[in-house]
Design an enzyme around this catalytic site. Structure first.
Site, PDB file in Angstrom:
ATOM      1  CD  GLU A   1     -15.435 -96.485  44.480  1.00 18.74           C
ATOM      2  OE1 GLU A   1     -14.690 -96.492  45.481  1.00 18.74           O
ATOM      3  OE2 GLU A   1     -16.504 -95.857  44.445  1.00 18.74           O
TER       4      GLU A   1
ATOM      5  CD  GLU B   1     -12.880-102.980  51.423  1.00 12.55           C
ATOM      6  OE1 GLU B   1     -13.206-101.825  51.749  1.00 12.55           O
ATOM      7  OE2 GLU B   1     -11.801-103.505  51.760  1.00 12.55           O
TER       8      GLU B   1
END
Length: 1000
Positions: A158, A81
């Site tokens: 990330e 995600e």
């Protein structure tokens, strides 16, 4: 007994009742949507909806969640995600986020996507006033479906953000929720598949594992695209979806497509017990949950039972509220609710907060109440009250059926795809409820209590700052209540008598002294005979909403410091006694079937009341305002005792919370240890004078001549004006003014910001290391164009937030989110003088990186002051502000505009002029905003250079004792160090021996 309010002709009343058979099926076709399946298996839902104007609510729903992860993949579904917004085949280096912000669509933490055990959802709310924007936004969702780029470089960017999100959830609440979830799901794969995953996996998982998970599960047949918006036609939107999605196929590398397995959650007859000791807990609590298999939702009978369940929880919660307001209550609050936990099971969840050492008493009380329902049921009156509430809710939804927000419709279609929930349309649903609600009996609702038996896969948990009770204690309480129930020794519920009328004696109506009309913004101003000023504006945003708010100058800044503590508690104490002339528990029943809420607040410089009601319940809402002004609150011993006990528990909970100590230190530094900003301590509670507190509260809402009231919504002057004159105009005006203050004569809050630079750490013991950062700059807006400076401050905050996110998250990958906020309430609301306050940058991060990130943030602010922003940065924040302004065109927006016009420093009695100036200030700032003017504002509004005056406070985990001793020793010379080291060894041995003796 029937409590349904009289219905006006037409509208909801005109809806015909249905002739139903319980086994009649509900339609499996989603109402109102163009619905179908593309040739590759992707489902689509498209619907035209006008709210909000020129916007589209889009989503990609994927039936893929954390439960599908293998052990070495725990956390990967959530990482996917995150990666979606980082890079795809067409978009790299967070270009998707830049695109969204450039068109005025907000991006933020938890705002655009979410991962649960069973599904992942990506959501966008985008403007579509330009033809190409909708196509671009749909293309972004299409990229998410099969084109997310997963490389080691992308993953490394990330990891920091995901780790910070993980760390943020490792607080007291997160640990308690995880423990309860694990206990509920024990024996199931769900128990060990929470979406955030494992820290080890987040830190070390390779791009290969992430890519394999993505390729294995992100398949077209597991996906649905939803588009609800202000479309000219739906066919063209379907064509866009087809063009962007129909050729999407997952790359399986020759493997057989995986089918999504079903993971069962086993039931258990014996209850499970847990006594959770949490040193940072926000208080003591009891949680009772019972698991139930998810049943189909396909027939009228299924729908009817969902109503019955809702009535049960509602009726039970009404009882719990009344118990919490009795003498020496067993809990402060308690609520019951149903929740669809995961695909196989739902749960009934009951949670009660209580005093310290009170968990057993709270548990006994809630179990006894459920047993009472099983033995004696709910009364007809209780069910009539609940029925009236639910009927009022569905009527409101029906009246506003043409004004539903696209986001709400989008969510309905997502649940249709993900969970098979029917979408029948609000009109049919209103007919269903209108037909079914009167048929449902108290006996039928009471039977739902059977699902709360301890044999129904029950989990009972207590939470305490230090575990004082044991599972054996909990078992004993369960056994005691069961014995009382079996012996039928639990008496029926004792209902109290409820007054029929909110206002016993109707007041004498006032009259209009003067009236002014403002056609340019559709408002009318009235001056009433008691001195109250009313301004109302009729709108058609929502058919079942009227908002209002009244204010008067003068608040707690006028109170002597010696009386401040008592007076500041006035609203809390008075609220428990009943500020509307009736006890809160009584008022709950009196408002059954009515949609009318009124609240009040006493602030530093103003006293305010505000309300939200249905047009049909405007009289009730205005009656509450009338009662607020004519009621004299008398503190009773029991009410005061309850308030003080609740306040004490809240203070103790805050003292256990490391973040409270951090926030207190920030306020202490930034506001010069001013008494107004100081937290209340347990010791200080004894100094509060309840009588003085209530007298002060009474005086705050006594003189109507000092109040200005704005009313916005579906107001029919023909019916509303008589009510306004009766209940607002009928408020008696005291013979002598009460709390009458001129705005220019108010006392300012005493506070000072540090003159230089302050960098401090607040170190607190933590169970798991967390870190929070706040950098604060003083702000003082000066000059004749001070209101333009206020608008500029808003643009500065948005610019700083955007750029700091780019640096700290997207460049360095060290934070999950960052916020930049302005506080401009430090100055009294005078017509002259400067506006004082501050701008704060806040984020959480790894403690090891905190000071480095503070310096990165300061460097970015310095770079903006010295070199100015990029032109595209200015264009982005202008677009974001424009879209926010457009989206805000609702009743609350216009209510706020009217209030700001009256409260403007340039208001001298001409509302039209003040209103017009608001637009001029905003338009003036927007027209001049360039990279150069933005740089000038950064230099003028913030300290220049910014590094010469600011505070930076960081919440850090307290170092272990050994580390602290070694740090001190390392600072000493050699001989001192030897002596200190010997002393430290003796001390540590003593602590070790004391702990051993204590355990033994």
């Amino acid at each position: 007994m029937e409590l349904l309010p009289p219905q006006p002709s037409g509208g909801f009343k005109s809806l015909k009742l249905l002739h139903l058979q319980l086994q009649d099926p509900l339609s499996d076709q989603p109402y109102g949507a163009e619905y179908g399946v593309l040739r590759n298996g992707i489902h689509y839902y498209v619907r035209s909806n006008a709210k909000p104007h020129h916007r589209a609510a889009l989503a990609l729903g994927v039936k893929v969640g954390s439960v599908l992860e293998e052990e070495e993949e725990r956390g990967v579904a959530h990482i996917v995600e995150h990666l979606a917004f980082s890079a795809t085949r067409r978009y790299t280096n967070h270009d998707i986020i830049k695109f969204l912000e450039s068109i005025g669509a907000e991006f933020g933490a938890c705002q655009n996507a979410s991962t649960s055990p069973d599904e992942t959802i990506y959501e966008l709310l985008v403007p579509i006033d330009k033809p190409e924007l909708l196509s671009q936004a749909i293309s972004v969702l299409a990229e998410f479906s099969t084109e997310i780029r997963v490389s080691e470089e992308d993953l490394e960017k990330e990891r920091g953000a995901v780790l910070e999100e993980y760390r943020g959830g490792r607080n007291a609440l997160g640990r308690m929720q995880e423990a309860h979830w694990t206990l509920m799901m024990k024996g199931s794969r769900y128990a060990e598949r929470q979406p955030i995953g494992l820290e080890k996996v987040i830190r070390t998982v390779s791009a290969k594992y992430v890519k394999d998970f993505y390729r294995r599960w992100y398949r077209p047949e597991h996906m649905a695209v939803v588009a609800v918006g202000d479309f000219v036609d739906t066919k063209s939107v379907v064509d866009l979806i087809r063009s962007h999605f129909e050729d999407k196929y997952a790359d399986l590398n020759g493997q057989v497509p995986a089918t999504i397995p079903v993971y069962p959650v086993p039931s258990h007859d014996e209850p499970r017990f847990s006594c959770f000791g949490e040193a940072e807990a926000g208080g003591s609590a009891v949680v009772v949950s019972c698991k139930l298999p998810v049943t189909s939702f396909k027939t009228i009978a299924d729908y009817r039972f969902s109503i019955v369940e809702g009535m049960f929880h509602n009726a039970l919660n009404q009882r719990f509220f009344k118990i919490s307001r009795q003498k020496d209550p067993p809990f402060f609050s308690c609520s019951s609710a149903g929740d669809n936990l995961v695909h196989p099971v739902k749960a009934y969840l009951l949670s009660a907060s209580c005093k310290e050492k009170g968990t057993l008493q709270a548990l006994e009380s809630v179990l006894t109440e459920i047993a009472r329902v099983r033995l004696h049921g709910f009364s007809d009156r209780e069910i009539a009250v609940v029925r009236a509430f639910l009927m009022a809710d569905i009527e409101s939804a029906y009246l506003e059926k043409d004004q539903m927000q696209s986001t709400s419709l989008r969510d309905e279609y997502l649940q249709h795809f993900l969970r098979g929930e029917p979408v029948v349309g609000i009109e049919y649903e209103a007919q269903l409820q209108k037909t079914l609600l009167p048929q449902i009996t108290a006996s039928e609702v009471s039977k739902v209590a059977e699902n709360y038996r301890t044999t129904c896969s029950c989990v009972i948990k207590t939470v305490e700052p230090r575990a004082r009770v044991t599972p054996e204690d909990l078992k004993a309480i369960v056994s005691k209540v069961q014995s009382l129930e079996e012996a039928k020794l639990i008496p029926p519920w004792d209902e109290e008598q409820i007054p029929e009328e909110i206002v016993d004696n109707k007041p004498t109506a006032g009259h209009i002294v003067s009236q002014s009309d403002f056609p340019e913004f559709g408002a009318t101003e009235l001056l009433l005979s008691n001195g109250m000023r009313i301004c109302y504006k009729c709108t058609d945003f929502l058919d079942d909403q009227v908002l209002f708010s009244g204010f008067s100058y003068g608040g707690l800044s006028e109170v002597a410091e010696s009386d401040f503590l008592s007076c500041s508690m006035g609203s809390t104490i008075a609220g428990e006694i009943g500020v509307f002339g009736h006890r809160p528990s009584m008022l709950l029943d009196m408002l059954a079937g009515k949609r009318a809420e009124v609240g009040m607040k006493v602030g530093a410089y103003m006293r305010t009341f505000s309300g939200d009601c249905s047009p049909s319940d405007l009289e009730t809402a205005l009656q509450l305002v009338y009662q607020l002004f004519v009621t004299n609150v008398v503190p009773g011993r029991e009410e005061v005792k309850l308030v003080m006990q609740m306040t004490k528990e809240a203070i103790l909970a805050q003292e256990r919370d490391p973040f409270t100590a951090f926030a207190n230190r920030v306020r202490e530094l930034n506001y010069g240890d001013s008494y107004y900003f100081k937290p209340v301590t347990v010791k200080e509670l004894k100094k509060i004078d309840p009588k003085k507190a209530c007298q002060y509260f009474d005086s705050c809402f006594k003189d109507p001549s000092t109040f200005t009231v704005a009313i916005v919504g579906n107001v029919d002057p023909e019916t509303a004006l008589p009510l306004i004159l009766l209940y607002l105009g009928g408020i008696p005006r005291p013979t002598e003014p009460v709390m009458y203050y001129q705005r220019d004569e108010l006392k300012g809050l005493p506070f000072t910001f540090p003159a230089g630079v302050v960098r401090q750490e607040v170190r607190k013991q933590m169970i798991e290391a967390q870190c929070s950062v706040q950098i604060t700059f003083p702000v003082e807006l000066k000059g004749p164009n001070v209101m333009e400076e206020v608008h500029l401050t808003g643009f500065i905050c948005k610019l700083l937030e955007t750029r700091i996110m780019q640096v700290l998250r997207f460049k360095h990958g060290q934070v999950y989110s960052a916020a930049v906020t302005a506080f401009l309430g430090g100055s009294k609301p005078s017509r002259v003088g400067n506006v004082r306050g501050d701008i704060a940058i806040s984020f959480s991060c790894d403690p090891e990186s905190s000071w480095k990130l503070v310096d990165f943030a300061l460097d970015e602010v310095t770079a903006l002051q010295e070199g100015g922003p990029k032109s595209e940065d200015v264009a982005t924040i202008l677009e974001l502000e424009k879209r926010t302004f457009e989206n805000g065109q609702q009743n609350s927006f216009w209510l706020d505009r009217l209030l700001r016009a009256y409260q403007s420093r340039f208001y001298t009695g001409d509302l039209s002029e003040s209103f017009q100036l608001q637009d001029e200030w905003r338009n003036s700032v927007r027209s001049i905003l360039t990279a150069e003017t933005m740089q000038d504002a950064l230099q003028r509004i913030l300290p220049l250079p910014c590094k010469h005056q600011y505070t930076s406070v960081i919440l850090m985990p307290q170092l272990p004792l050994l580390h602290q001793l070694l740090a001190v020793i390392s600072a000493l010379d050699q001989n001192q160090g030897k002596v200190a080291l010997a002393a430290a060894g003796t001390l540590l041995f003593g602590i070790f021996l004391w702990r051993r003796l204590r355990r033994s």
